[in-house]
Design an enzyme around this catalytic site. Structure first.
Site, PDB file in Angstrom:
ATOM      1  N   ASP A  20      18.140 -16.839   0.491  1.00 22.86           N
ATOM      2  CA  ASP A  20      19.145 -17.615   1.242  1.00 22.86           C
ATOM      3  C   ASP A  20      18.742 -19.073   1.424  1.00 22.86           C
ATOM      4  OD1 ASP A  20      20.537 -15.181   1.638  1.00 22.86           O
ATOM      5  OD2 ASP A  20      19.187 -14.708   3.289  1.00 22.86           O
ATOM      6  N   LYS A  39      20.237 -21.653  -3.194  1.00 23.85           N
ATOM      7  CA  LYS A  39      20.111 -21.800  -4.658  1.00 23.85           C
ATOM      8  C   LYS A  39      21.466 -22.035  -5.319  1.00 23.85           C
ATOM      9  CE  LYS A  39      18.009 -17.841  -4.569  1.00 23.85           C
ATOM     10  NZ  LYS A  39      17.683 -17.682  -3.149  1.00 23.85           N
ATOM     11  N   ASN A  93      22.829  -7.739  -4.549  1.00 26.36           N
ATOM     12  CA  ASN A  93      22.167  -7.996  -3.262  1.00 26.36           C
ATOM     13  C   ASN A  93      22.175  -9.495  -2.973  1.00 26.36           C
ATOM     14  OD1 ASN A  93      20.422  -8.344  -5.433  1.00 26.36           O
ATOM     15  ND2 ASN A  93      18.616  -7.570  -4.395  1.00 26.36           N
ATOM     16  N   ALA A  94      22.306 -10.305  -4.013  1.00 26.16           N
ATOM     17  CA  ALA A  94      22.335 -11.761  -3.857  1.00 26.16           C
ATOM     18  C   ALA A  94      23.715 -12.224  -3.408  1.00 26.16           C
ATOM     19  CB  ALA A  94      21.994 -12.425  -5.187  1.00 26.16           C
ATOM     20  N   GLY A  95      23.732 -13.339  -2.705  1.00 24.40           N
ATOM     21  CA  GLY A  95      25.003 -13.954  -2.341  1.00 24.40           C
ATOM     22  C   GLY A  95      24.812 -15.451  -2.464  1.00 24.40           C
ATOM     23  N   HIS A  96      25.273 -16.020  -3.555  1.00 29.78           N
ATOM     24  CA  HIS A  96      25.083 -17.461  -3.771  1.00 29.78           C
ATOM     25  C   HIS A  96      26.344 -18.206  -3.368  1.00 29.78           C
ATOM     26  CE1 HIS A  96      21.526 -16.793  -6.743  1.00 29.78           C
ATOM     27  NE2 HIS A  96      21.289 -16.389  -5.523  1.00 29.78           N
ATOM     28  N   GLN A 128      17.301 -14.092  -4.575  1.00 26.01           N
ATOM     29  CA  GLN A 128      16.345 -13.776  -3.496  1.00 26.01           C
ATOM     30  C   GLN A 128      15.275 -14.887  -3.440  1.00 26.01           C
ATOM     31  OE1 GLN A 128      16.980 -10.777  -5.769  1.00 26.01           O
ATOM     32  NE2 GLN A 128      18.798 -10.730  -4.519  1.00 26.01           N
ATOM     33  N   GLY A 147      18.232 -29.709   6.153  1.00 26.15           N
ATOM     34  CA  GLY A 147      17.572 -30.641   7.062  1.00 26.15           C
ATOM     35  C   GLY A 147      18.502 -30.989   8.211  1.00 26.15           C
TER      36      GLY A 147
HETATM   37  P1  IMP Z   1      17.445  -4.902  -1.489  1.00 27.12           P
HETATM   38  O1  IMP Z   1      17.103  -5.917  -2.527  1.00 27.12           O
HETATM   39  O2  IMP Z   1      18.933  -4.802  -1.240  1.00 27.12           O
HETATM   40  O3  IMP Z   1      16.825  -3.583  -1.745  1.00 27.12           O
HETATM   41  O4  IMP Z   1      16.832  -5.402  -0.093  1.00 27.12           O
HETATM   42  C1  IMP Z   1      15.439  -5.519   0.110  1.00 27.12           C
HETATM   43  C2  IMP Z   1      15.131  -6.648   1.083  1.00 27.12           C
HETATM   44  O5  IMP Z   1      15.456  -7.891   0.475  1.00 27.12           O
HETATM   45  C3  IMP Z   1      15.936  -6.590   2.380  1.00 27.12           C
HETATM   46  O6  IMP Z   1      15.143  -7.112   3.425  1.00 27.12           O
HETATM   47  C4  IMP Z   1      17.091  -7.536   2.118  1.00 27.12           C
HETATM   48  O7  IMP Z   1      17.629  -8.078   3.295  1.00 27.12           O
HETATM   49  C5  IMP Z   1      16.402  -8.589   1.273  1.00 27.12           C
HETATM   50  N1  IMP Z   1      17.319  -9.247   0.353  1.00 27.12           N
HETATM   51  C6  IMP Z   1      17.827  -8.763  -0.798  1.00 27.12           C
HETATM   52  N2  IMP Z   1      18.601  -9.670  -1.392  1.00 27.12           N
HETATM   53  C7  IMP Z   1      18.576 -10.755  -0.621  1.00 27.12           C
HETATM   54  C8  IMP Z   1      19.167 -12.050  -0.736  1.00 27.12           C
HETATM   55  O8  IMP Z   1      19.863 -12.378  -1.692  1.00 27.12           O
HETATM   56  N3  IMP Z   1      18.903 -12.913   0.270  1.00 27.12           N
HETATM   57  C9  IMP Z   1      18.096 -12.596   1.316  1.00 27.12           C
HETATM   58  N4  IMP Z   1      17.511 -11.411   1.457  1.00 27.12           N
HETATM   59  C10 IMP Z   1      17.754 -10.501   0.486  1.00 27.12           C
END
Ligand code: IMP
Length: 423
Positions: free
Chosen positions: A13, A16, A38-41, A224, A332
């Site tokens: 987060d 990127k 799992n990513a959110g860009h 990540q 910042g």
């Molecule tokens: P997973 O990748 O969904 O298995 O999550 C594993 C850990 O990584 C957890 O603590 C999630 O909150 C964290 N995580 C996974 N993807 C992101 C991301 O894109 N941004 C921030 N944290 C992430």
């Protein structure tokens, strides 16, 4: 031509998506190399916010090609939703989106397994995004996974069924209460597979090799952050892929000697979503202010992010592991108005002062040692040039550059493409 890498240096987060978007005009190809939905860009331009999960952040630029590399895991259902959103915005992705045949697929049962595994852990849960990331990478390394290229084969559904059956047995083994209707989930999955099939699949390592050979410029977009890396992160509270520079080599098939610039992105403070150690975490008004002003909610799950001061020890470690050549400091602007800023420059660890990230950083072992800085009052969000930045911020930046030995080339002062100061 060399491949430049863009990596998050904290727990994800960092921003990127915004920086890829800002830099895309310099590149012919933007490629994702690990992670998945799992990513959110998040990208903001023309007053609109866009969130991408699996699709590279170059997709909004007409001229850039976008590659989803072999190291990525794809959930067809989420991927289809992302495509639908792009269509709504008249983004013509068909000609510019390429998918590696070697990328692995997230099955509905991978998501269920993720939920079952987390539920079984109770308080020790990872805080996963529950997108099926861990189970999918487990099947990849266990040599059981289904890859994008498989869905071009006639009998792939047999393999699918065998794997899904195995997953169901594993879910039962966990003995937790997970309610699901697999038939329903599979209906969406197979519909989405047909959409995926209508896109262009490539042997991405060959594509990337030829692109490098012919002098095209490539930016590899990490997901990540380094502290979530499966090897170098705060294990086991990490994701299941290599989020660091080496992951770009294995996740795209880039030879290490073809890596050029390594852009490292960090926030001027620190955040973390999910469980796990976070030595500089704040539980007071300062942390609350960072969260509120910085809109610190997960782009994928909406969960509030934990907030704390900048951890320079961890940042140095991330720069080391990645070979960062240029830094970009995000958000910042969120620190405007703090009277005093703190930066963690060492840890008190089991009674001793240390300057590196130790093997075990559980809370009762470790506490941060801070260096303090005078804050600034000015609103940075309208500033467009380095010369406008307040002296206190310049002092903060100069300290970080000196400690890290790497120049900070971009200072981001807001979410919009335009709120970017080049130094
Ligand atoms: P997973 O990748 O969904 O298995 O999550 C594993 C850990 O990584 C957890 O603590 C999630 O909150 C964290 N995580 C996974 N993807 C992101 C991301 O894109 N941004 C921030 N944290 C992430």
């Amino acid at each position: 031509m060399a491949v430049d890498l863009l990596l998050g240096l904290q727990w994800g987060d960092e921003g990127k998506g915004k920086i890829v978007d800002v830099l895309t005009s310099k590149y012919d190809i933007i490629a994702r190399f690990q992670g998945g939905p799992n990513a959110g860009h998040t990208l903001v331009f023309n007053g609109k916010k866009h969130v991408l999960h699996t699709i590279p952040s170059g997709i909004f630029h007409e001229d850039a090609m976008n590659v989803v590399g072999n190291g990525v895991v794809i959930d067809p259902v989420i991927f289809k939703k992302e495509l639908d959103k792009l269509e709504e915005q008249d983004v013509n992705y068909r000609k510019v989106l390429l998918i590696s045949r070697k990328a692995h697929l997230i099955l509905p049962t991978h998501r269920l397994l993720d939920a079952a595994s987390e539920a079984s852990k109770g308080k020790a849960k990872i805080g996963s995004t529950l997108k099926g990331i861990g189970p999918t990478y487990m099947d990849k390394t266990g040599r059981n996974g289904i890859r994008v290229g498989d869905i071009e084969l006639a009998d792939w559904k047999k393999k699918y069924r065998a794997l899904a059956n195995k997953h169901q047995a594993m879910i039962d083994f966990y003995d937790v209460d997970i309610q699901y209707d697999l038939e329903d989930l599979e209906k969406d999955f197979f519909e989405a597979i047909e959409v995926l099939k209508s896109l262009t699949f490539i042997d991405s390592e060959e594509y990337v090799f030829q692109a490098i050979k012919s002098g095209q410029s490539i930016l590899a977009e990490g997901a990540q952050g380094s502290l979530l890396d499966i090897d170098f992160g705060t294990y086991p509270y990490v994701t299941s892929s290599n989020t660091t520079a080496a992951g770009a080599c294995t996740g795209l098939g880039i030879a290490p000697n073809k890596v050029g610039e390594v852009y490292g992105i960090f926030k001027a403070y620190t955040t973390r979503v999910g469980s796990g150690p976070f030595p500089t975490e704040l539980f007071d008004e300062d942390g609350e202010t960072m969260g509120r002003v910085g809109h610190e909610f997960g782009a994928t799950t909406g969960r509030p992010r934990r907030c704390g001061w900048l951890d320079l020890v961890a940042l140095k470690y991330a720069c080391q592991v990645n070979g960062v050549t240029q830094l970009m400091m995000m958000k910042g602007d969120v620190l405007s108005g703090f009277k005093t800023l703190k930066v963690c420059t060492a840890y008190k660890y089991k009674g001793e002062t240390i300057w590196h990230l130790p093997y075990n950083i559980e809370e009762d072992n470790i506490s941060p040692i801070y260096t303090e800085f005078k804050g600034w009052k000015e609103d940075l969000t309208k500033m467009t040039d380095e010369s406008e930045l307040p002296k206190e911020l310049n002092d903060y930046i100069a300290f970080l550059e000196k400690e890290l030995g790497i120049p900070i080339k971009i200072v981001s002062v807001g979410p919009d493409r335009k709120q970017t100061i080049f130094r």
